[in-house]
Scaffold this active site. Structure first.
Site, short mmCIF file in Angstrom:
data_model
loop_
_atom_site.label_atom_id
_atom_site.label_comp_id
_atom_site.label_asym_id
_atom_site.label_seq_id
_atom_site.Cartn_x
_atom_site.Cartn_y
_atom_site.Cartn_z
N GLU A 106 -26.33 -25.03 29.74
CA GLU A 106 -26.06 -26.29 30.41
C GLU A 106 -25.75 -25.99 31.88
O GLU A 106 -25.31 -24.89 32.21
CB GLU A 106 -24.90 -27.03 29.74
CG GLU A 106 -25.16 -27.43 28.30
CD GLU A 106 -26.29 -28.44 28.14
OE1 GLU A 106 -26.78 -28.97 29.16
OE2 GLU A 106 -26.70 -28.68 26.99
N ASP A 125 -43.99 -37.65 23.36
CA ASP A 125 -43.50 -36.37 22.82
C ASP A 125 -44.70 -35.61 22.31
O ASP A 125 -45.84 -36.08 22.38
CB ASP A 125 -42.45 -36.60 21.71
CG ASP A 125 -41.42 -35.47 21.68
OD1 ASP A 125 -41.83 -34.29 21.57
OD2 ASP A 125 -40.21 -35.75 21.77
N HIS A 142 -32.51 -29.16 29.46
CA HIS A 142 -31.54 -28.13 29.07
C HIS A 142 -32.12 -27.14 28.07
O HIS A 142 -31.50 -26.12 27.78
CB HIS A 142 -30.24 -28.77 28.56
CG HIS A 142 -30.30 -29.29 27.15
ND1 HIS A 142 -29.16 -29.55 26.42
CD2 HIS A 142 -31.33 -29.61 26.33
CE1 HIS A 142 -29.49 -30.00 25.23
NE2 HIS A 142 -30.79 -30.05 25.16
N GLU A 148 -28.44 -35.85 31.21
CA GLU A 148 -28.09 -34.48 30.87
C GLU A 148 -26.59 -34.25 30.99
O GLU A 148 -25.87 -35.04 31.62
CB GLU A 148 -28.81 -33.50 31.82
CG GLU A 148 -30.32 -33.45 31.66
CD GLU A 148 -30.77 -32.54 30.53
OE1 GLU A 148 -29.91 -31.95 29.84
OE2 GLU A 148 -32.00 -32.40 30.34
#
Length: 396
Positions: free
Chosen positions: A360, A264, A304, A333
């Protein structure tokens, strides 16, 4: 789904039996039917009352209760409960204010009232003392909340055109910033911490891709794993936050071979505590993937947050690292059904809309993005009534 109360009650009975038998999807079906029953019997005036001030008051009072540690005091009081007067003395807040706050929280089933101005904890209020859920209340009210509250005004100001830019949307208008959502979080560390904590809570108790009957982890990942390839890495969690998914994976599949890598942004990795489950490494997913030939590259609710072009860019950074015929791309997702999506799906669509002017996607939309990035879908895995799916893809 039929909309008459009688029909919904009949469906509730069947769903209740399925829930008692612990059938997959039964809990989610009960939730959907419960909301449908309320909608079928409440008056229009009651619907406005619920939406207009009962639910906003509930959210505000939960935020106040978190600030004053009322839920902690209720939990500590045990089965005896605690009075508004005692809570006022502990918190320094006005007794009448405390009483009126807790009465509404009791009326909306957050806490329980056992006598005149005497209150007791519930499973929900006890859960709200846990840091991950407590931080969820703070994050959703302080960060997401203003964007929703200002959305009508914002859309009117832009003549109801569709916002599509990360730096120019409902979030920026509400918080008076030009920063994208995640950059704003980086500059507001207390909210960054709360957001990351809540990401683990958001999925707590919900079906996970690592659960039996969802994705065949051993068959698709462990079998065929080559410890000599990719420095022995089984899975790279790209944009994985604090590593909740990797912890869950190892807990439910303790015998999995190979290394687990968490990636990350540096701002997030710096807050990750030491773990004997995974290695944490800072990485910008808009740059080439440094871990080569891993068995799987996994992205959970990453794409997303980005527009189509950025999604393609992110996926293209993975391609040089992927070993054809061996490495798998796993996208965890939401896939929006073409008809009758459930409220968890539509509400998440609204959340990414107000935070990042994103959306989405349907299955067709995901196939298009993957195709543009040079991937094809091998199979889509899901759970009955579950909100999220797992897309397994490979190089074209």
């Amino acid at each position: 789904m039929s909309s008459t109360p009688e029909a919904i009650l009949a469906q509730l009975q069947a769903a209740g039996s399925a829930y008692a038998e612990k059938k997959p999807g039964a809990r989610e079906q009960l939730l959907n039917l419960g909301y449908a029953l309320v909608s079928s019997v409440e008056l229009p005036s009651e619907a406005i009352q619920r939406m207009g001030w009962a639910e906003p008051a509930k959210a505000a009072h939960c935020r106040i209760a978190v600030e004053l540690k009322l839920f902690e005091s209720l939990k500590e009081s045990g089965h005896q409960g605690i009075s508004a007067k005692e809570l006022a003395a502990k918190t320094g807040a006005d007794e009448v204010l405390i009483s009126r706050t807790l009465k509404h929280l009791a009326a909306t089933n957050v806490v329980a009232e056992t006598g005149t101005d005497k209150y007791i904890a519930t499973d929900l209020s006890n859960a709200l003392t846990e840091p991950r859920f407590r931080d969820g209340i703070i994050y959703t009210y302080d960060v997401a909340g203003p964007s929703f509250r200002h959305l009508p005004e914002y859309l009117k100001s832009i003549n109801y055109t569709l916002p599509t830019q990360l730096t120019d949307g409902p979030f920026q208008a509400a918080h008076k910033t030009q920063l994208p959502f995640f950059a704003w979080l980086d500059q507001n560390p207390p909210y960054l911490e709360k957001f990351n904590n809540y990401m683990g809570a958001y999925r707590a108790g919900k079906p996970s891709w690592v659960d039996p009957g969802f994705y065949p982890v051993n068959e698709r990942l462990a079998e065929g794993f080559d410890g000599s390839a990719g420095d022995g890495v089984l899975l790279v969690d790209v944009g994985g936050g604090l590593g909740h998914d990797l912890e869950d994976l190892k807990k439910k599949h303790p015998s999995l071979p190979g290394k687990l890598i968490l990636q990350d942004r540096a701002e997030v990795i710096s807050t990750v505590s030491g773990s004997n489950v995974f290695e944490a490494k800072a990485h910008d997913f808009f740059t080439p993937q440094p871990v080569k030939e891993a068995r799987a590259y996994y992205l959970h609710s990453v794409l997303h947050d980005w527009g189509d072009e950025d999604c393609v860019r992110i996926l293209e950074q993975l391609k040089p690292a992927i070993k054809r015929g061996y490495s798998k791309l796993l996208l965890n997702e939401i896939i929006v059904p073409d008809r009758n999506p459930t409220w968890p799906v539509t509400s998440m669509d609204q959340l990414v809309f107000i935070l990042g002017a994103m959306r989405e996607r349907t299955e067709a939309h995901w196939r298009k993005i993957l195709d543009q990035a040079g991937f094809k879908i091998a199979k889509i895995y899901n759970y009955e009534m579950g909100s999220e799916s797992l897309i397994e893809a490979e190089l074209v």
